[in-house]
Design a protein around this motif. Sequence first.
Motif, PDB file in Angstrom:
ATOM      1  N   LEU A 222      -2.393  -7.895   2.742  1.00  0.00           N
ATOM      2  CA  LEU A 222      -3.021  -7.194   3.868  1.00  0.00           C
ATOM      3  C   LEU A 222      -3.149  -5.718   3.555  1.00  0.00           C
ATOM      4  O   LEU A 222      -2.302  -5.132   2.856  1.00  0.00           O
ATOM      5  N   ILE A 223      -4.238  -5.117   4.046  1.00  0.00           N
ATOM      6  CA  ILE A 223      -4.488  -3.690   3.790  1.00  0.00           C
ATOM      7  C   ILE A 223      -4.625  -2.980   5.142  1.00  0.00           C
ATOM      8  O   ILE A 223      -5.362  -3.427   6.018  1.00  0.00           O
ATOM      9  N   ASP A 224      -3.912  -1.854   5.290  1.00  0.00           N
ATOM     10  CA  ASP A 224      -4.072  -1.030   6.491  1.00  0.00           C
ATOM     11  C   ASP A 224      -4.143   0.433   6.066  1.00  0.00           C
ATOM     12  O   ASP A 224      -4.225   0.740   4.853  1.00  0.00           O
ATOM     13  N   GLU A 225      -4.136   1.334   7.033  1.00  0.00           N
ATOM     14  CA  GLU A 225      -4.306   2.764   6.729  1.00  0.00           C
ATOM     15  C   GLU A 225      -3.187   3.274   5.814  1.00  0.00           C
ATOM     16  O   GLU A 225      -3.426   4.105   4.932  1.00  0.00           O
ATOM     17  N   LYS A 226      -1.991   2.792   6.016  1.00  0.00           N
ATOM     18  CA  LYS A 226      -0.863   3.228   5.189  1.00  0.00           C
ATOM     19  C   LYS A 226      -1.045   2.790   3.738  1.00  0.00           C
ATOM     20  O   LYS A 226      -0.702   3.520   2.793  1.00  0.00           O
ATOM     21  N   THR A 227      -1.656   1.595   3.547  1.00  0.00           N
ATOM     22  CA  THR A 227      -1.943   1.095   2.187  1.00  0.00           C
ATOM     23  C   THR A 227      -2.945   2.006   1.496  1.00  0.00           C
ATOM     24  O   THR A 227      -2.777   2.360   0.316  1.00  0.00           O
ATOM     25  N   ILE A 228      -3.992   2.394   2.234  1.00  0.00           N
ATOM     26  CA  ILE A 228      -5.049   3.246   1.663  1.00  0.00           C
ATOM     27  C   ILE A 228      -4.501   4.623   1.309  1.00  0.00           C
ATOM     28  O   ILE A 228      -4.790   5.164   0.224  1.00  0.00           O
ATOM     29  N   ARG A 229      -3.700   5.200   2.205  1.00  0.00           N
ATOM     30  CA  ARG A 229      -3.136   6.526   1.912  1.00  0.00           C
ATOM     31  C   ARG A 229      -2.254   6.490   0.681  1.00  0.00           C
ATOM     32  O   ARG A 229      -2.275   7.392  -0.160  1.00  0.00           O
ATOM     33  N   HIS A 231      -2.527   4.416  -1.797  1.00  0.00           N
ATOM     34  CA  HIS A 231      -3.384   4.233  -2.998  1.00  0.00           C
ATOM     35  C   HIS A 231      -4.044   5.545  -3.425  1.00  0.00           C
ATOM     36  O   HIS A 231      -4.189   5.806  -4.627  1.00  0.00           O
ATOM     37  N   LEU A 232      -4.455   6.381  -2.453  1.00  0.00           N
ATOM     38  CA  LEU A 232      -5.070   7.666  -2.783  1.00  0.00           C
ATOM     39  C   LEU A 232      -4.063   8.616  -3.423  1.00  0.00           C
ATOM     40  O   LEU A 232      -4.431   9.419  -4.297  1.00  0.00           O
ATOM     41  N   SER A 237      -1.429   3.244  -9.669  1.00  0.00           N
ATOM     42  CA  SER A 237      -1.008   1.886  -9.294  1.00  0.00           C
ATOM     43  C   SER A 237      -2.257   1.037  -9.070  1.00  0.00           C
ATOM     44  O   SER A 237      -2.625   0.728  -7.926  1.00  0.00           O
ATOM     45  N   LYS A 238      -2.907   0.655 -10.204  1.00  0.00           N
ATOM     46  CA  LYS A 238      -4.168  -0.080 -10.087  1.00  0.00           C
ATOM     47  C   LYS A 238      -3.962  -1.569  -9.808  1.00  0.00           C
ATOM     48  O   LYS A 238      -4.799  -2.206  -9.169  1.00  0.00           O
ATOM     49  N   ASN A 239      -2.888  -2.129 -10.321  1.00  0.00           N
ATOM     50  CA  ASN A 239      -2.690  -3.581 -10.204  1.00  0.00           C
ATOM     51  C   ASN A 239      -1.819  -3.998  -8.994  1.00  0.00           C
ATOM     52  O   ASN A 239      -1.550  -5.178  -8.799  1.00  0.00           O
ATOM     53  N   HIS A 240      -1.337  -2.980  -8.231  1.00  0.00           N
ATOM     54  CA  HIS A 240      -0.492  -3.282  -7.061  1.00  0.00           C
ATOM     55  C   HIS A 240      -0.961  -2.485  -5.837  1.00  0.00           C
ATOM     56  O   HIS A 240      -1.485  -1.369  -5.997  1.00  0.00           O
TER      57      HIS A 240
END
Length: 605
Positions: A222-229, A231-232, A237-240
């Motif tokens: 699952l992806i949410d705003e915290k996941t996106i922040r 990742h930026l 961390s390209k594979n996780h």
Amino acid sequence: MVIPFKLELREFKNTPIPITNFVTDESQIYQMDEKQFICVRENVDLSVRFKCDDPNAKLYMDGLDTLPARSVQQDEKGDIYISPSNEEIYLYKQNNRNQSTDDKEDYYPLVPGNYQIRVELDGQIYYSWFKVKPKQMTEEEWEVMKNEIEETLRGLAQELIGKKSSISFYKNSPIPITVLRKLIIIKRDYYKWIQALQQICDNPRIQIKKEYSLIPTEKNPLIDEKTIRYHLRHPESKNHLYAPKHTRKYDLLENRWIRYILNFLIKEMTDALQYIVKYKEKAQKELEAEERYYSDDNIRVIRKKKALFELKEFEEFAKRVRNECYRILQVPWMDEVKNEKPVHIPHVMGLDQRYRTMYQLYRSLKNDDVSVVWDKQYQYYWKRTDLLYEIWGHIKLIQALRSERVGFKVEKGWIFDNDSSSSVKVPFLEPGTVIHFRKGDIKIHLLYDSSLPFNSKETSSENPVYTGSTHNRPDSRIDIFYMDDYVGSIVVDYKNRPLIYIWDSRKGGNHYRTDTMNQLDSYKSSIRSKMVCIKKNPSNSEKVVHPVEEVWAVYPRNYKNPKMESPLEDYGIRLVELSPKDDMKNFEEQLNEVIEKVINKYYSY
């Protein structure tokens, strides 16, 4: 308060003592300070003078019914009073030994206690008290009497907790009443709480939590705003992906309570089983001993078999409850719940019906006290020694009817209507209180201070008697029914005074006869019924019958009680001595004898 009359008491030849402390509200009389009561001594000449400008004023006082009839008057209700006069009226006077027998007037010495005064004048009622100081021995006897009442009613309270169980009445039961009470509560509400518990087991309250962790992208997390922040900030961390995962939290305060309650129930059932096993062995040995001497249809054998059967039922039930609790504790989600007693009670324990049911069960079981709550009006009885003897006597009559020797069982009425599992409120013995008893085809209605109607039209199958006399409120009345047909009655009145002042055969029908003698005689001769055996023979409804088999005058032991010719044969009045701590055997045997006499009359109607 200015009072429009003058009331004085005088001891022997002392200066008269005026009584001036009155109230006009009856509810205030029991709040009056006892220290302010006028006090007089026991067994000392005592007179009263009641003066008033209004000749229609009336003075009512406890103890006036023992005076010679010519000294007092009687109102339309049959109550005794004194009219205003300048003359003194003796309440008690010791006889002169040199006085001839014919001239003597026997006065009843007022027994120690508080005596109520009531003056009725021009539509207004004035209330007060005076006190007769007791001898120490008499005071101790009163204390015994009060203690016997309280102990008897507390015993009834315990009995009522387990009134549906034979084992609660089993002699020398090793099962404490608190343990028995808990078993009964758990069994009574079993299906209610076990259903709530199963629902909690299948669908407990939980808290959903988001827990983040690095999850391989190939798992499509699952992806949410915290996941996106994240990742930026972490492009490396390209594979996780730092993704949320929803988890269930079972370790909530309400679930800790459920775990704690289950452990509590397991402990209670384990303790109960220890008592039951010990009791069962004892009961089995006693049954085997009884069976060697009695047949299977003997009441002793039947009772012990019933007790043993219920013990086995309780044993199986306690094991089932314990096993159910163990089963719930073993469900997977319970492993996450801490095994400790919660300090606080969460709000949800009152909102969620399932959790509320379990907590209410726990609270009921934790309340170990079998409490007796007294109606406030009992303070009235404790102050009035005449009424204290009256209620004591009525309770003794209840005990006698329920004794093994007489053998009746209570069906309903008064304290026996209590349904609580943790407390019993002792209701006030209101006038007209009825207790229903049964023994096979014999039914008894025991009435307390019940007014009799004055004509047959006001009678019924439940209240089958009436009277032609103003003496229409006996302390106790036993109405006896056979095959649901009214057969007859026994009237009981309690007299806390020496026997000589209850019945004196020397007085016969002359003008010295006291109102107490007239009252007892009236209960025997003036009570009537047109309801005797009307189911067996409907034509009996046309007959007026005197249904009172006997009138009992119950009185305490006293050094002044002489040997006296019994009025039973001539008047149908039985004089029965009964004091605190007395053996009840004679009382019970006499009661059983009279009940059997009444039942035997059924066949003659």
